[in-house]
Design an enzyme around this catalytic site. Structure first.
Site, PDB file in Angstrom:
ATOM      1  N   ASP A 271       0.871  -1.168   0.000  1.00 22.43           N
ATOM      2  CA  ASP A 271       0.000   0.000   0.000  1.00 22.43           C
ATOM      3  C   ASP A 271       0.917   1.230   0.000  1.00 22.43           C
ATOM      4  OD1 ASP A 271      -3.204   0.562   1.586  1.00 22.43           O
ATOM      5  OD2 ASP A 271      -2.074   1.793   0.182  1.00 22.43           O
TER       6      ASP A 271
HETATM    7  C1  GLC Z   1      -4.285   4.201  -0.291  1.00 20.12           C
HETATM    8  C2  GLC Z   1      -5.204   3.020  -0.017  1.00 20.12           C
HETATM    9  C3  GLC Z   1      -5.156   1.937  -1.073  1.00 20.12           C
HETATM   10  C4  GLC Z   1      -4.931   2.560  -2.436  1.00 20.12           C
HETATM   11  C5  GLC Z   1      -3.548   3.189  -2.439  1.00 20.12           C
HETATM   12  C6  GLC Z   1      -3.281   3.931  -3.749  1.00 20.12           C
HETATM   13  O1  GLC Z   1      -3.595   4.553   0.888  1.00 20.12           O
HETATM   14  O2  GLC Z   1      -5.049   2.393   1.250  1.00 20.12           O
HETATM   15  O3  GLC Z   1      -6.382   1.216  -1.006  1.00 20.12           O
HETATM   16  O4  GLC Z   1      -5.007   1.577  -3.461  1.00 20.12           O
HETATM   17  O5  GLC Z   1      -3.340   4.072  -1.331  1.00 20.12           O
HETATM   18  O6  GLC Z   1      -4.159   5.010  -3.863  1.00 20.12           O
END
Ligand code: GLC
Length: 716
Positions: A271
């Site tokens: 993430d």
């Molecule tokens: C965010 C979210 C994740 C997302 C990623 C990219 O923090 O937790 O679900 O895909 O970053 O935006």
């Protein structure tokens, strides 16, 4: 992977420097300005970037995102292909969660449709739209099982049930991938967040979780297993820890469970910043150790915190990370790029898309998600000749109807409930108040002048999604006050709730004659709600999440491995509260129609079956007659639950094992048959072993988790 591609990858790995290999594990954002483009060109010439996220912030679900700049994506890709050290294409990812330009309901609402084919079609259309602007890879489906409506991200997932999670995972993955991710209008998928993010304690985001292995295998993993079996090539690791072990740094979860146990073969992306986050979680004191933990856990791509590009090369020189580990990681990334046919087809051709069918699908899916929770004296559907006092804070709302995580959907293109009502009945049938909250001006007069009151209630998308949890899921007091005023008007009052999560209905639904839960249902939410209000469509949604009475009951879910005295199923004499009866306000699987369905004549083709026969593929057929005994043609979701009466471990008092959503003409009876086999009658032990045990299993079939019709199956 075929041998030709294997050879191509081996040749690349032989030619690539350590720095260029690490570059394939690095994800950055796309440049927006010329200055950023030049800085990106430099990185690409050095081979320091392998993938890009098309987003302008790390909380893409919350902030208005620029539309994808396809021309820029193609320009950057050209640099990677023609000026990069080995002509390796970038893979472009974006959070395409519940639609693209055409926005569908938030996934928690989609789960209420119990209509896998329609869900799959919606995501097929979504892939066609998203790929037409150059997105190769979606960070979806979000399939975190969640039991806590305080948690803002509950709206993004399938709710509290593992079987619903499995159906959603498969339908979404198949919709995006369309059987072959190499196709230009197919997308690489990325089930997330592995694993346990939805169990964040107290519904707080980015917080800790306590998940036993028993719960992990029986509740949290099934949807991921399904997504992997449906063909997902990537997985996203989660921010949270489980029992003090931060998942994005844990070899146990990211390799032993995900790869060795579930058999995942693709690559893992962290993430956003989750690898650097390990230091904040307190398992490392340096960012270099974060890099070491992440790569050894089994995370291939580092999303947007530059940890790998800053530390991996030195870790390899120091012998702390092996070349084999690095090569395996790069191989997995290149395999997906080849599978997506990016080497042959790296640029977006920007095809024109006709969204007519997409918008029709959005309206149909929104209609099928909406849940009729109450309809006293059949006050609904309304006839179109009524004078309607149309009040409430969401009457003119547009943006909230799209819900959180709609990056491309535009509020200005979204009809408000008011606009849809005008289209449905004409302005002369509507009496509105100047103040949308309807409290402090001519709202009372509007109620007295009307035949019926319709209130547009609910919540903003700004209190749902990432970092948007609530401590109290009550409806705001000013809305309750408006409902009270309407109640005192003596007119019938219908509440239409545009919400992302379940809200506390105690003290709210009691005051209303009808409750239509319209969720945040996307581009066509308003029109779909009107279709139901006036009977153009008969409501068929069933909630995939429990509606607790109030926040004090959370977590409350139907499939707890507790015995009946948790009060969920009405044994309130043993309830656990002195100040509140423990039963939910609305239970899992619940939803009304305008017609009535009668269940009768439940049977099974055998009362006893051996574990061996089950292992050898024998199945038990359970059937029931369902009749439409009402006045409308309508759809019913017939649900089958089991209760393993006595297991080695405690089993849920009800477990959804299958469902069928079917259309019934007035007066029509259908005999519905389900099959129960080895895969339906067992559960996972704490070590992950799947077992079917001897003993009595109660089988229920009905309209929700309170299903009454039962047979008992003896497993010997
Ligand atoms: C965010 C979210 C994740 C997302 C990623 C990219 O923090 O937790 O679900 O895909 O970053 O935006």
């Amino acid at each position: 992977m075929n041998s030709k591609v294997d050879n191509q990858i081996n040749e690349l790995l032989q030619k690539m420097s350590i720095r260029e290999k690490i570059g394939q594990l690095n994800m950055t954002v796309t440049p927006k300005t010329e200055a950023e483009f030049e800085r990106t060109r430099e990185k690409l010439r050095n081979g320091d970037v392998g993938s890009m996220i098309l987003a302008s912030s790390s909380t893409a679900g919350l902030d208005p995102q620029e539309r994808v700049n396809t021309a820029m994506c193609n320009r950057v890709q050209k640099v990677a292909m023609e000026e990069g050290p080995h002509g390796i294409p970038l893979i472009y990812g974006r959070d395409v969660i519940h639609g693209h330009r055409t926005v569908y309901p938030v996934p928690l609402a989609i789960a209420a449709a119990f209509n896998d084919e329609l869900v799959k079609k919606a995501y097929r259309y979504t892939a066609i739209e998203a790929t037409s602007v150059g997105i190769h890879w979606t960070f979806a489906p979000m399939i975190d099982l969640c039991r806590d409506p305080r948690y803002g991200r509950i709206i993004e997932g399938p709710g509290e049930d593992p079987m619903v999670g499995r159906h959603m995972a498969r339908a979404i993955v198949e919709g995006f991938q369309n059987g072959d991710v190499a196709q230009e209008d197919s997308m690489v998928t990325c089930p997330k967040h592995f694993i346990g993010y939805g169990a964040s304690e107290g519904g707080r985001d980015y917080y800790r979780t306590e998940i036993s292995d028993y719960s992990l295998y029986n509740y949290y993993l099934p949807a991921f297993r399904e997504a992997i079996e449906a063909g997902s090539d990537t997985v996203m690791s989660s921010f949270n820890d489980i029992n003090g072990d931060p998942v994005s740094g844990s070899r146990y979860y990211m390799t032993e469970i995900l790869r060795d146990y579930l058999g995942f073969k693709g690559f893992v992306v962290s993430d956003w910043g989750a690898i650097a986050f390990l230091k904040r979680l307190g398992v490392t004191e340096s960012e270099s150790e974060c890099a070491e933990l992440g790569i050894h856990a089994g995370i291939e791509i580092d999303m947007c915190d530059d940890i790998y590009v800053r530390y991996l090369e030195k870790l390899i020189e120091e012998g702390k990370v092996s070349m084999e580990t690095l090569d395996n990681a790069v191989r997995r990334v290149l395999e997906v790029k080849f599978k997506k046919n990016l080497f042959e087809n790296p640029y977006c051709k920007m095809p024109e898309i006709d969204r007519t069918e997409h918008l029709k699908c959005a309206r149909e899916l929104a209609s099928e998600c909406m849940v009729l929770l109450k309809n006293e004296d059949n006050v609904l559907p309304l006839s179109k000749d009524k004078k309607i006092a149309l009040l409430g804070p969401l009457v003119h709302e547009k943006r909230a109807l799209l819900g959180s995580w709609c990056l491309e959907g535009k509020a200005e293109e979204t009809p408000s409930f008011y606009e849809a009502m005008v289209e449905a009945v004409g302005k002369n049938h509507l009496i509105t108040a100047t103040d949308p909250t309807g409290l402090y001006d001519d709202s009372v007069r509007a109620m007295y002048q009307a035949d019926v009151v319709v209130l547009a209630l609910g919540e903003s998308e700004k209190v749902t999604g990432e970092k948007r949890s609530l401590a109290d899921i009550s409806l705001p007091n000013y809305q309750i006050e408006l409902i009270r005023k309407a109640k005192y008007s003596g007119k019938k009052v219908i509440g239409v709730f545009f919400c992302g999560r379940p809200i506390a209905m105690e003290g709210v639904a009691d005051l209303l004659d009808a409750v239509l839960y319209a969720w945040h249902s996307g581009s066509e939410a308003a029109g779909a709600a009107c279709d139901i209000l006036f009977g153009e469509t008969v409501p068929s949604g069933k909630t995939a999440i429990t509606f607790p009475r109030n926040s004090g009951h959370i977590p409350m879910y139907y499939n707890a491995t507790s015995n009946r005295y948790n009060g969920y199923f009405g044994n309130n004499s043993e309830t656990s509260y002195e100040d509140s009866i423990a039963a939910p306000y609305y239970p899992f699987g619940y939803g009304l129609s305008y017609t009535e369905f009668a269940y009768s004549n439940m049977q099974s083709d055998c009362a006893e079956i051996s574990v061996d026969d089950l292992k050898n593929g024998k199945k038990v057929k359970c059937s029931i007659d369902v009749s439409n005994v009402g006045e409308y043609e309508g759809k019913e979701t017939i649900q089958l639950y089991i209760h393993d009466v006595a297991g080695t471990y405690m089993r849920p008092f009800r477990e959804l094992k299958d469902y069928k959503k079917l259309l019934f003409k007035v007066g029509e009876t259908k005999n519905i048959t389900f099959e129960l086999g080895y895969d339906e009658l067992g559960y996972y032990m704490p070590d992950g072993a799947y077992v079917v045990e001897e003993g009595n299993i109660e089988v229920f079939i009905g309209p929700n988790c309170f299903a009454k019709d039962k047979i008992v199956l003896k497993v010997v």
